[in-house]
Design a protein around this motif. Structure first.
Motif, PDB file in Angstrom:
ATOM      1  N   PRO A  26      -2.277  33.203 107.114  1.00 35.76           N
ATOM      2  CA  PRO A  26      -2.639  31.871 107.621  1.00 35.76           C
ATOM      3  C   PRO A  26      -2.748  30.886 106.451  1.00 35.76           C
ATOM      4  N   GLN A  27      -2.536  29.623 106.736  1.00 40.20           N
ATOM      5  CA  GLN A  27      -2.499  28.592 105.695  1.00 40.20           C
ATOM      6  C   GLN A  27      -3.695  28.666 104.739  1.00 40.20           C
ATOM      7  N   GLU A  28      -4.889  28.867 105.285  1.00 44.70           N
ATOM      8  CA  GLU A  28      -6.087  28.864 104.442  1.00 44.70           C
ATOM      9  C   GLU A  28      -6.167  30.064 103.497  1.00 44.70           C
ATOM     10  N   LEU A  29      -5.332  31.083 103.730  1.00 45.65           N
ATOM     11  CA  LEU A  29      -5.352  32.267 102.862  1.00 45.65           C
ATOM     12  C   LEU A  29      -4.156  32.336 101.920  1.00 45.65           C
ATOM     13  N   LYS A  30      -3.167  31.473 102.114  1.00 46.32           N
ATOM     14  CA  LYS A  30      -1.934  31.547 101.319  1.00 46.32           C
ATOM     15  C   LYS A  30      -2.184  31.494  99.814  1.00 46.32           C
ATOM     16  N   GLU A  31      -3.130  30.681  99.389  1.00 48.91           N
ATOM     17  CA  GLU A  31      -3.407  30.540  97.954  1.00 48.91           C
ATOM     18  C   GLU A  31      -4.663  31.295  97.515  1.00 48.91           C
ATOM     19  N   LYS A  32      -5.317  31.959  98.455  1.00 53.22           N
ATOM     20  CA  LYS A  32      -6.578  32.634  98.135  1.00 53.22           C
ATOM     21  C   LYS A  32      -6.370  33.848  97.238  1.00 53.22           C
ATOM     22  N   PHE A  33      -5.323  34.621  97.502  1.00 52.37           N
ATOM     23  CA  PHE A  33      -5.088  35.852  96.756  1.00 52.37           C
ATOM     24  C   PHE A  33      -4.024  35.632  95.683  1.00 52.37           C
ATOM     25  N   ILE A  67      -1.401  54.187 113.569  1.00 52.67           N
ATOM     26  CA  ILE A  67      -1.968  53.812 112.277  1.00 52.67           C
ATOM     27  C   ILE A  67      -3.176  52.930 112.541  1.00 52.67           C
ATOM     28  N   ASP A  68      -4.314  53.336 112.024  1.00 53.58           N
ATOM     29  CA  ASP A  68      -5.567  52.606 112.217  1.00 53.58           C
ATOM     30  C   ASP A  68      -5.685  51.537 111.126  1.00 53.58           C
ATOM     31  N   LEU A  69      -5.358  50.292 111.490  1.00 50.12           N
ATOM     32  CA  LEU A  69      -5.396  49.198 110.515  1.00 50.12           C
ATOM     33  C   LEU A  69      -6.803  48.985 109.972  1.00 50.12           C
ATOM     34  N   ASP A  70      -7.804  49.150 110.827  1.00 43.68           N
ATOM     35  CA  ASP A  70      -9.187  48.972 110.375  1.00 43.68           C
ATOM     36  C   ASP A  70      -9.554  49.988 109.292  1.00 43.68           C
ATOM     37  N   ALA A  71      -9.038  51.206 109.414  1.00 47.30           N
ATOM     38  CA  ALA A  71      -9.310  52.233 108.398  1.00 47.30           C
ATOM     39  C   ALA A  71      -8.664  51.850 107.063  1.00 47.30           C
ATOM     40  N   ILE A  72      -7.465  51.271 107.122  1.00 43.84           N
ATOM     41  CA  ILE A  72      -6.789  50.838 105.897  1.00 43.84           C
ATOM     42  C   ILE A  72      -7.576  49.699 105.252  1.00 43.84           C
ATOM     43  N   VAL A  73      -8.002  48.745 106.066  1.00 46.26           N
ATOM     44  CA  VAL A  73      -8.790  47.608 105.562  1.00 46.26           C
ATOM     45  C   VAL A  73     -10.080  48.112 104.921  1.00 46.26           C
ATOM     46  N   GLU A  74     -10.764  49.008 105.602  1.00 46.36           N
ATOM     47  CA  GLU A  74     -12.010  49.577 105.080  1.00 46.36           C
ATOM     48  C   GLU A  74     -11.769  50.261 103.738  1.00 46.36           C
ATOM     49  N   GLU A  79     -12.386  50.467  97.951  1.00 47.89           N
ATOM     50  CA  GLU A  79     -11.779  50.751  96.648  1.00 47.89           C
ATOM     51  C   GLU A  79     -11.835  49.537  95.722  1.00 47.89           C
ATOM     52  N   ALA A  80     -11.614  48.344  96.264  1.00 51.27           N
ATOM     53  CA  ALA A  80     -11.653  47.133  95.445  1.00 51.27           C
ATOM     54  C   ALA A  80     -13.045  46.928  94.849  1.00 51.27           C
ATOM     55  N   LYS A  81     -14.053  47.194  95.651  1.00 52.02           N
ATOM     56  CA  LYS A  81     -15.424  47.072  95.149  1.00 52.02           C
ATOM     57  C   LYS A  81     -15.679  48.128  94.080  1.00 52.02           C
ATOM     58  N   LYS A  82     -15.264  49.372  94.347  1.00 48.94           N
ATOM     59  CA  LYS A  82     -15.453  50.476  93.402  1.00 48.94           C
ATOM     60  C   LYS A  82     -14.712  50.201  92.086  1.00 48.94           C
ATOM     61  N   ASP A  83     -13.493  49.629  92.189  1.00 51.29           N
ATOM     62  CA  ASP A  83     -12.682  49.333  91.005  1.00 51.29           C
ATOM     63  C   ASP A  83     -13.079  48.015  90.334  1.00 51.29           C
ATOM     64  N   GLU A  84     -14.125  47.388  90.858  1.00 50.31           N
ATOM     65  CA  GLU A  84     -14.628  46.110  90.345  1.00 50.31           C
ATOM     66  C   GLU A  84     -13.562  45.012  90.372  1.00 50.31           C
ATOM     67  N   MET A  85     -12.744  45.034  91.424  1.00 51.88           N
ATOM     68  CA  MET A  85     -11.737  43.978  91.628  1.00 51.88           C
ATOM     69  C   MET A  85     -12.346  42.812  92.403  1.00 51.88           C
ATOM     70  N   GLY A  86     -13.494  43.040  93.002  1.00 55.71           N
ATOM     71  CA  GLY A  86     -14.168  42.002  93.762  1.00 55.71           C
ATOM     72  C   GLY A  86     -14.537  42.492  95.145  1.00 55.71           C
ATOM     73  N   GLU A  87     -15.287  41.643  95.838  1.00 58.22           N
ATOM     74  CA  GLU A  87     -15.645  41.944  97.218  1.00 58.22           C
ATOM     75  C   GLU A  87     -14.772  41.075  98.107  1.00 58.22           C
ATOM     76  N   PHE A  88     -14.114  41.713  99.066  1.00 58.51           N
ATOM     77  CA  PHE A  88     -13.179  41.005  99.917  1.00 58.51           C
ATOM     78  C   PHE A  88     -13.624  41.079 101.372  1.00 58.51           C
ATOM     79  N   ASP A  89     -13.354  40.007 102.092  1.00 59.61           N
ATOM     80  CA  ASP A  89     -13.672  39.910 103.508  1.00 59.61           C
ATOM     81  C   ASP A  89     -12.681  40.776 104.288  1.00 59.61           C
ATOM     82  N   PRO A  90     -13.179  41.752 105.052  1.00 59.09           N
ATOM     83  CA  PRO A  90     -12.272  42.628 105.812  1.00 59.09           C
ATOM     84  C   PRO A  90     -11.327  41.848 106.737  1.00 59.09           C
ATOM     85  N   GLU A  91     -11.795  40.755 107.316  1.00 57.12           N
ATOM     86  CA  GLU A  91     -10.935  39.975 108.209  1.00 57.12           C
ATOM     87  C   GLU A  91      -9.757  39.370 107.456  1.00 57.12           C
ATOM     88  N   GLU A  92      -9.984  38.978 106.207  1.00 55.03           N
ATOM     89  CA  GLU A  92      -8.894  38.420 105.397  1.00 55.03           C
ATOM     90  C   GLU A  92      -7.938  39.516 104.940  1.00 55.03           C
TER      91      GLU A  92
END
Length: 111
Positions: A26-33, A67-74, A79-92
């Motif tokens: 979505p437009q609001e996420l295009k430049e977020k990552f 394929i459980d998309l929610d499991a992939i998101v989780e 992993e991102a938190k564990k790897d200290e990449m940041g905290e990300f919103d699961p919906e995003e």
């Protein structure tokens, strides 16, 4: 195809995947990552597929594997938190996972 050629092919494929995901978001996420974050998410998606056993799953009667998309998101968020990449919103992150899945589906349709 040599090992070096295979890596170059994978790099081009990843670039196309990132481009597709950016267009899918979505437009609001295009430049977020950043591209680095998107590559990291792709690596985690691949890692999830490898470790979850989904690649070995038997397709159902229609030829699909659930394929459980929610499991992939989780997995990515954890992993991102564990790897200290940041905290990300699961919906995003779900949009990123869906974008990757849509890209993969589009490649299968071309075959």
């Amino acid at each position: 195809m040599g090992v070096e050629d295979e890596f170059l092919f994978e790099d081009v494929d990843d670039e196309k995947t990132i481009e597709y995901i950016r267009n899918y978001l979505p437009q609001e996420l295009k430049e977020k990552f950043s591209d680095d974050e998107l590559y990291y998410f792709l690596d985690l998606i691949d890692e999830y597929y490898s470790e979850s056993g989904i690649l070995d799953a038997q397709p159902d009667a229609d030829g699909y594997v659930e394929i459980d998309l929610d499991a992939i998101v989780e997995y990515i968020v954890k992993e991102a938190k564990k790897d200290e990449m940041g905290e990300f919103d699961p919906e995003e992150i779900l949009f990123v996972v869906q974008g990757e899945m849509e890209y993969t589906d589009s490649l299968e349709e071309e075959d």
